[in-house]
Design a protein around this motif. Sequence first.
Motif, PDB file in Angstrom:
ATOM      1  N   LYS A 112       0.791  -1.226   0.000  1.00 27.46           N
ATOM      2  CA  LYS A 112       0.000   0.000   0.000  1.00 27.46           C
ATOM      3  C   LYS A 112       0.824   1.277   0.000  1.00 27.46           C
ATOM      4  O   LYS A 112       0.429   2.261  -0.601  1.00 27.46           O
ATOM      5  CB  LYS A 112      -0.934   0.017   1.212  1.00 27.46           C
ATOM      6  CG  LYS A 112      -2.034  -1.028   1.174  1.00 27.46           C
ATOM      7  CD  LYS A 112      -3.043  -0.721   0.137  1.00 27.46           C
ATOM      8  CE  LYS A 112      -4.151   0.111   0.706  1.00 27.46           C
ATOM      9  NZ  LYS A 112      -5.170   0.422  -0.257  1.00 27.46           N
ATOM     10  N   ALA A 113       1.934   1.282   0.707  1.00 29.13           N
ATOM     11  CA  ALA A 113       2.692   2.524   0.864  1.00 29.13           C
ATOM     12  C   ALA A 113       3.631   2.734  -0.316  1.00 29.13           C
ATOM     13  O   ALA A 113       4.185   1.791  -0.867  1.00 29.13           O
ATOM     14  CB  ALA A 113       3.495   2.472   2.156  1.00 29.13           C
ATOM     15  N   THR A 114       3.800   3.974  -0.672  1.00 26.80           N
ATOM     16  CA  THR A 114       4.762   4.337  -1.708  1.00 26.80           C
ATOM     17  C   THR A 114       5.837   5.207  -1.049  1.00 26.80           C
ATOM     18  O   THR A 114       5.634   5.718   0.057  1.00 26.80           O
ATOM     19  CB  THR A 114       4.092   5.148  -2.849  1.00 26.80           C
ATOM     20  OG1 THR A 114       3.781   6.454  -2.357  1.00 26.80           O
ATOM     21  CG2 THR A 114       2.857   4.446  -3.361  1.00 26.80           C
ATOM     22  N   PRO A 115       6.945   5.425  -1.712  1.00 22.82           N
ATOM     23  CA  PRO A 115       7.967   6.313  -1.140  1.00 22.82           C
ATOM     24  C   PRO A 115       7.479   7.754  -0.968  1.00 22.82           C
ATOM     25  O   PRO A 115       8.116   8.551  -0.297  1.00 22.82           O
ATOM     26  CB  PRO A 115       9.112   6.259  -2.157  1.00 22.82           C
ATOM     27  CG  PRO A 115       8.913   4.976  -2.883  1.00 22.82           C
ATOM     28  CD  PRO A 115       7.433   4.746  -2.908  1.00 22.82           C
ATOM     29  N   LEU A 116       6.336   8.063  -1.545  1.00 26.54           N
ATOM     30  CA  LEU A 116       5.786   9.414  -1.412  1.00 26.54           C
ATOM     31  C   LEU A 116       4.844   9.528  -0.220  1.00 26.54           C
ATOM     32  O   LEU A 116       4.462  10.646   0.156  1.00 26.54           O
ATOM     33  CB  LEU A 116       5.047   9.796  -2.696  1.00 26.54           C
ATOM     34  CG  LEU A 116       5.884   9.704  -3.983  1.00 26.54           C
ATOM     35  CD1 LEU A 116       5.012  10.045  -5.181  1.00 26.54           C
ATOM     36  CD2 LEU A 116       7.100  10.579  -3.902  1.00 26.54           C
ATOM     37  N   ASP A 117       4.437   8.401   0.371  1.00 25.92           N
ATOM     38  CA  ASP A 117       3.544   8.424   1.527  1.00 25.92           C
ATOM     39  C   ASP A 117       4.363   8.656   2.795  1.00 25.92           C
ATOM     40  O   ASP A 117       5.214   7.841   3.144  1.00 25.92           O
ATOM     41  CB  ASP A 117       2.796   7.096   1.661  1.00 25.92           C
ATOM     42  CG  ASP A 117       1.796   6.867   0.554  1.00 25.92           C
ATOM     43  OD1 ASP A 117       1.072   7.823   0.214  1.00 25.92           O
ATOM     44  OD2 ASP A 117       1.741   5.734   0.039  1.00 25.92           O
ATOM     45  N   PRO A 118       4.100   9.763   3.501  1.00 21.78           N
ATOM     46  CA  PRO A 118       4.880  10.034   4.716  1.00 21.78           C
ATOM     47  C   PRO A 118       4.487   9.082   5.854  1.00 21.78           C
ATOM     48  O   PRO A 118       3.389   8.529   5.880  1.00 21.78           O
ATOM     49  CB  PRO A 118       4.503  11.476   5.059  1.00 21.78           C
ATOM     50  CG  PRO A 118       3.164  11.679   4.455  1.00 21.78           C
ATOM     51  CD  PRO A 118       3.117  10.806   3.224  1.00 21.78           C
ATOM     52  N   PHE A 119       5.416   8.890   6.794  1.00 21.67           N
ATOM     53  CA  PHE A 119       5.149   8.043   7.959  1.00 21.67           C
ATOM     54  C   PHE A 119       4.103   8.691   8.867  1.00 21.67           C
ATOM     55  O   PHE A 119       3.262   8.019   9.441  1.00 21.67           O
ATOM     56  CB  PHE A 119       6.417   7.814   8.789  1.00 21.67           C
ATOM     57  CG  PHE A 119       7.554   7.175   8.034  1.00 21.67           C
ATOM     58  CD1 PHE A 119       7.345   6.153   7.123  1.00 21.67           C
ATOM     59  CD2 PHE A 119       8.841   7.607   8.242  1.00 21.67           C
ATOM     60  CE1 PHE A 119       8.400   5.571   6.443  1.00 21.67           C
ATOM     61  CE2 PHE A 119       9.914   7.025   7.574  1.00 21.67           C
ATOM     62  CZ  PHE A 119       9.693   6.010   6.673  1.00 21.67           C
ATOM     63  N   TYR A 120       4.186  10.014   8.989  1.00 21.03           N
ATOM     64  CA  TYR A 120       3.305  10.761   9.895  1.00 21.03           C
ATOM     65  C   TYR A 120       2.600  11.880   9.138  1.00 21.03           C
ATOM     66  O   TYR A 120       3.113  12.400   8.147  1.00 21.03           O
ATOM     67  CB  TYR A 120       4.118  11.379  11.037  1.00 21.03           C
ATOM     68  CG  TYR A 120       4.904  10.348  11.817  1.00 21.03           C
ATOM     69  CD1 TYR A 120       4.299   9.600  12.809  1.00 21.03           C
ATOM     70  CD2 TYR A 120       6.248  10.111  11.541  1.00 21.03           C
ATOM     71  CE1 TYR A 120       5.007   8.640  13.509  1.00 21.03           C
ATOM     72  CE2 TYR A 120       6.968   9.156  12.234  1.00 21.03           C
ATOM     73  CZ  TYR A 120       6.341   8.425  13.221  1.00 21.03           C
ATOM     74  OH  TYR A 120       7.047   7.470  13.909  1.00 21.03           O
ATOM     75  N   ASN A 121       1.432  12.263   9.636  1.00 25.80           N
ATOM     76  CA  ASN A 121       0.721  13.420   9.097  1.00 25.80           C
ATOM     77  C   ASN A 121       1.390  14.686   9.620  1.00 25.80           C
ATOM     78  O   ASN A 121       2.208  14.637  10.549  1.00 25.80           O
ATOM     79  CB  ASN A 121      -0.749  13.377   9.512  1.00 25.80           C
ATOM     80  CG  ASN A 121      -1.468  12.189   8.908  1.00 25.80           C
ATOM     81  OD1 ASN A 121      -1.222  11.820   7.765  1.00 25.80           O
ATOM     82  ND2 ASN A 121      -2.339  11.572   9.693  1.00 25.80           N
ATOM     83  N   GLU A 122       1.016  15.829   9.066  1.00 27.75           N
ATOM     84  CA  GLU A 122       1.612  17.097   9.494  1.00 27.75           C
ATOM     85  C   GLU A 122       1.346  17.385  10.960  1.00 27.75           C
ATOM     86  O   GLU A 122       2.149  18.046  11.613  1.00 27.75           O
ATOM     87  CB  GLU A 122       1.095  18.246   8.619  1.00 27.75           C
ATOM     88  CG  GLU A 122       1.676  18.217   7.216  1.00 27.75           C
ATOM     89  CD  GLU A 122       1.231  19.404   6.374  1.00 27.75           C
ATOM     90  OE1 GLU A 122       0.706  20.381   6.936  1.00 27.75           O
ATOM     91  OE2 GLU A 122       1.424  19.346   5.148  1.00 27.75           O
ATOM     92  N   ASP A 123       0.231  16.897  11.508  1.00 24.74           N
ATOM     93  CA  ASP A 123      -0.075  17.128  12.926  1.00 24.74           C
ATOM     94  C   ASP A 123       0.645  16.155  13.861  1.00 24.74           C
ATOM     95  O   ASP A 123       0.460  16.182  15.074  1.00 24.74           O
ATOM     96  CB  ASP A 123      -1.580  17.082  13.167  1.00 24.74           C
ATOM     97  CG  ASP A 123      -2.184  15.700  12.907  1.00 24.74           C
ATOM     98  OD1 ASP A 123      -1.442  14.760  12.533  1.00 24.74           O
ATOM     99  OD2 ASP A 123      -3.414  15.561  13.083  1.00 24.74           O
ATOM    100  N   GLY A 124       1.478  15.249  13.315  1.00 18.70           N
ATOM    101  CA  GLY A 124       2.230  14.303  14.131  1.00 18.70           C
ATOM    102  C   GLY A 124       1.557  12.957  14.315  1.00 18.70           C
ATOM    103  O   GLY A 124       2.156  12.028  14.855  1.00 18.70           O
ATOM    104  N   SER A 125       0.308  12.834  13.889  1.00 24.85           N
ATOM    105  CA  SER A 125      -0.401  11.549  14.006  1.00 24.85           C
ATOM    106  C   SER A 125       0.100  10.594  12.919  1.00 24.85           C
ATOM    107  O   SER A 125       0.722  11.011  11.937  1.00 24.85           O
ATOM    108  CB  SER A 125      -1.908  11.762  13.883  1.00 24.85           C
ATOM    109  OG  SER A 125      -2.228  12.284  12.604  1.00 24.85           O
ATOM    110  N   TYR A 126      -0.181   9.331  13.091  1.00 23.03           N
ATOM    111  CA  TYR A 126       0.259   8.332  12.119  1.00 23.03           C
ATOM    112  C   TYR A 126      -0.517   8.470  10.817  1.00 23.03           C
ATOM    113  O   TYR A 126      -1.725   8.657  10.824  1.00 23.03           O
ATOM    114  CB  TYR A 126       0.061   6.913  12.665  1.00 23.03           C
ATOM    115  CG  TYR A 126       0.958   6.622  13.833  1.00 23.03           C
ATOM    116  CD1 TYR A 126       2.295   6.286  13.640  1.00 23.03           C
ATOM    117  CD2 TYR A 126       0.472   6.690  15.119  1.00 23.03           C
ATOM    118  CE1 TYR A 126       3.127   6.033  14.714  1.00 23.03           C
ATOM    119  CE2 TYR A 126       1.301   6.437  16.200  1.00 23.03           C
ATOM    120  CZ  TYR A 126       2.628   6.112  15.994  1.00 23.03           C
ATOM    121  OH  TYR A 126       3.449   5.862  17.049  1.00 23.03           O
ATOM    122  N   ASN A 127       0.162   8.377   9.714  1.00 27.10           N
ATOM    123  CA  ASN A 127      -0.473   8.413   8.409  1.00 27.10           C
ATOM    124  C   ASN A 127      -1.215   7.091   8.207  1.00 27.10           C
ATOM    125  O   ASN A 127      -0.608   6.036   8.118  1.00 27.10           O
ATOM    126  CB  ASN A 127       0.580   8.611   7.315  1.00 27.10           C
ATOM    127  CG  ASN A 127      -0.012   8.556   5.929  1.00 27.10           C
ATOM    128  OD1 ASN A 127      -1.219   8.525   5.748  1.00 27.10           O
ATOM    129  ND2 ASN A 127       0.845   8.541   4.924  1.00 27.10           N
TER     130      ASN A 127
END
Length: 176
Positions: A112-127
């Motif tokens: 599901k994840a690509t190298p463009l998908d960040p580990f965390y959202n901008e608010d610090g929560s998990y993506n």
Amino acid sequence: MAKIKSDYNWDGTQNYDWLDAITRTGYYQDYNISFSGGNGKTRYYASLGYLNQEGVAINSDMKRYSARLNLETSYKWFNFGFNTSFALADMDAFSQSTGGSYSNPFVSATLKATPLDPFYNEDGSYNTSISYNPLAVYDKEVGDIYNTKTTTINLNPKVSHPLYWGWETLVLLSNS
């Protein structure tokens, strides 16, 4: 390139290695000590063991403590003895609560994840736009730690009586 930047809100420089984020160098330690002895009528064997395994994927650990005692003795025409063992295992694994193939972070991160998908959202929560974020596995609030503790005890007493011509009558009982 502009479509990728707009579709993924990508700044053109950031990339995320999901496989690297959920793996580590694993190790395996196994320690055992044993001793045995006896005299003309009695023989014994005892052992203790400790196993510590840290898997290559986060949250794939196991510890096991074990012990064994075997004893055999003779009295007149009979032989008596028992073999007993004990093991306590403590295992971490991936939770099945996420369901299906996504219960394993390798599958989730690589499918599901690509190298463009960040580990965390901008608010610090998990993506969680990738369905399941395997980095959340250890989080005390939202984590999916699945721990199993197993105790195993085996006791096998035996009685035997030697017959003629090298034959022997043997009665074994087993309980685990």
